[in-house]
Enzyme design. Structure first.
Site, PDB file in Angstrom:
ATOM      1  N   GLU A  67      82.187  10.471   0.298  1.00 50.45           N
ATOM      2  CA  GLU A  67      82.486   9.179  -0.315  1.00 50.45           C
ATOM      3  C   GLU A  67      82.269   9.352  -1.809  1.00 50.45           C
ATOM      4  OE1 GLU A  67      79.894   6.479   1.732  1.00 50.45           O
ATOM      5  OE2 GLU A  67      81.131   6.491   3.548  1.00 50.45           O
ATOM      6  N   CYS A 120      77.059  -1.457  -8.327  1.00 44.44           N
ATOM      7  CA  CYS A 120      76.516  -0.592  -7.279  1.00 44.44           C
ATOM      8  C   CYS A 120      75.289  -1.256  -6.642  1.00 44.44           C
ATOM      9  CB  CYS A 120      76.138   0.757  -7.864  1.00 44.44           C
ATOM     10  SG  CYS A 120      75.496   1.926  -6.637  1.00 44.44           S
ATOM     11  N   ASP A 121      75.217  -1.175  -5.314  1.00 41.11           N
ATOM     12  CA  ASP A 121      74.088  -1.775  -4.592  1.00 41.11           C
ATOM     13  C   ASP A 121      73.194  -0.708  -3.956  1.00 41.11           C
ATOM     14  OD1 ASP A 121      75.788  -0.866  -2.637  1.00 41.11           O
ATOM     15  OD2 ASP A 121      75.875  -2.744  -1.508  1.00 41.11           O
ATOM     16  N   THR A 122      73.282   0.532  -4.453  1.00 39.95           N
ATOM     17  CA  THR A 122      72.597   1.662  -3.825  1.00 39.95           C
ATOM     18  C   THR A 122      71.556   2.269  -4.753  1.00 39.95           C
ATOM     19  OG1 THR A 122      74.609   2.173  -2.576  1.00 39.95           O
ATOM     20  CG2 THR A 122      72.940   3.897  -2.721  1.00 39.95           C
ATOM     21  N   CYS A 129      80.278   1.555 -14.046  1.00 34.59           N
ATOM     22  CA  CYS A 129      80.259   0.833 -12.773  1.00 34.59           C
ATOM     23  C   CYS A 129      79.026  -0.058 -12.774  1.00 34.59           C
ATOM     24  CB  CYS A 129      80.206   1.821 -11.601  1.00 34.59           C
ATOM     25  SG  CYS A 129      80.036   1.040  -9.986  1.00 34.59           S
ATOM     26  N   HIS A 169      77.520  -2.275   8.974  1.00 36.35           N
ATOM     27  CA  HIS A 169      76.124  -1.857   9.122  1.00 36.35           C
ATOM     28  C   HIS A 169      75.169  -2.921   8.564  1.00 36.35           C
ATOM     29  CE1 HIS A 169      77.703  -0.514   5.282  1.00 36.35           C
ATOM     30  NE2 HIS A 169      76.489  -0.377   4.795  1.00 36.35           N
ATOM     31  N   PHE A 201      74.106  10.815   7.234  1.00 37.03           N
ATOM     32  CA  PHE A 201      74.391  10.491   5.842  1.00 37.03           C
ATOM     33  C   PHE A 201      73.454  11.293   4.954  1.00 37.03           C
ATOM     34  CE2 PHE A 201      76.027   7.017   8.238  1.00 37.03           C
ATOM     35  CZ  PHE A 201      77.103   6.505   7.527  1.00 37.03           C
ATOM     36  N   CYS A 220      74.477   9.897 -10.519  1.00 31.97           N
ATOM     37  CA  CYS A 220      75.854   9.419 -10.583  1.00 31.97           C
ATOM     38  C   CYS A 220      76.342   9.576 -12.014  1.00 31.97           C
ATOM     39  CB  CYS A 220      75.941   7.950 -10.152  1.00 31.97           C
ATOM     40  SG  CYS A 220      77.638   7.301 -10.156  1.00 31.97           S
TER      41      CYS A 220
END
Length: 216
Positions: free
Chosen positions: A115, A48-50, A45, A210, A24, A30
């Protein structure tokens, strides 16, 4: 210059390739949210959890050429060099992914996936395109391998996407552990997603395996 938040070798946890070993490569930045909590409420958005800010994650950094980045990533792959699979993610990887990086990765025998939120054009040569819509704006990338819609989103009902040219259609329950509702909200999202897939069999259920397994 490529700015990478983090890079790691793990199993793909979601969608059609769940369980597949992959590198990855998470780009910084973003186009739908700054990544700062103070801007979340006004962002296009909001769920988002990133973390995609900066280059301080594992194996992150700035790379001055495609060759330098692929050489860096290639060190993460095991000694068995078969089935090399590289996923570009973010943030929004389309902000940085370019022809030079794709060509260099291909020369290193990688199958390439992305992605993306689908709002920016993609270069040619990507083998697996996963689009995850986040806004009501028309998708620039409206065909590909996999459409993965986070569910439920009141402003993005699944029926808006059923006629697009994707090979697979997935609904993924929204991970809203950061919201005040916490666990109750997550359970409700899962139940709604299961119910919708059963009623609309064009759609399949995607789970974040995951996270269930406690791996990256």
């Amino acid at each position: 210059m490529y700015s990478i938040k983090e890079a790691f070798y793990s199993l793909q946890g979601e969608g059609a390739h769940a369980g597949r070993p992959a590198i990855f490569c998470r780009f910084t930045g973003c186009n739908l949210w700054t990544g700062k909590e103070k801007h979340r409420a006004s962002a296009a958005c909001q769920f988002c959890d990133t973390d995609f800010i900066g280059t301080d994650g594992q194996n992150g950094g700035k790379f001055h050429s495609a060759g330098a980045l692929i050489q860096h990533l290639d060190k993460l792959w095991p000694t068995n060099t078969d089935h090399k699979y590289l996923i570009f993610t973010g943030g929004e990887p389309a902000l940085q992914l370019d022809d030079a990086l794709i060509a260099t990765a291909k020369a290193a025998n990688y199958t390439l996936a992305i992605e993306t939120n689908g709002t920016l054009p993609l270069p040619d040569g990507i083998d697996w395109i996963c689009v995850s819509p986040k806004t009501t704006d028309p998708l620039v990338v409206n065909r590909g391998s996999e459409l993965k819609l986070i569910f439920p989103q009141d402003h993005l009902p699944p029926h808006l996407f059923t006629d697009l040219e994707f090979d697979h259609f997935y609904l993924q329950p929204m991970d809203q552990g950061a919201l005040p509702e916490g666990r109750e909200r997550i359970d409700d999202a899962q139940a709604q997603t299961i119910r919708y897939c059963l009623q609309n069999p064009q759609w399949r259920l995607s789970l974040q395996t995951h996270k269930m397994l406690g791996i990256d």
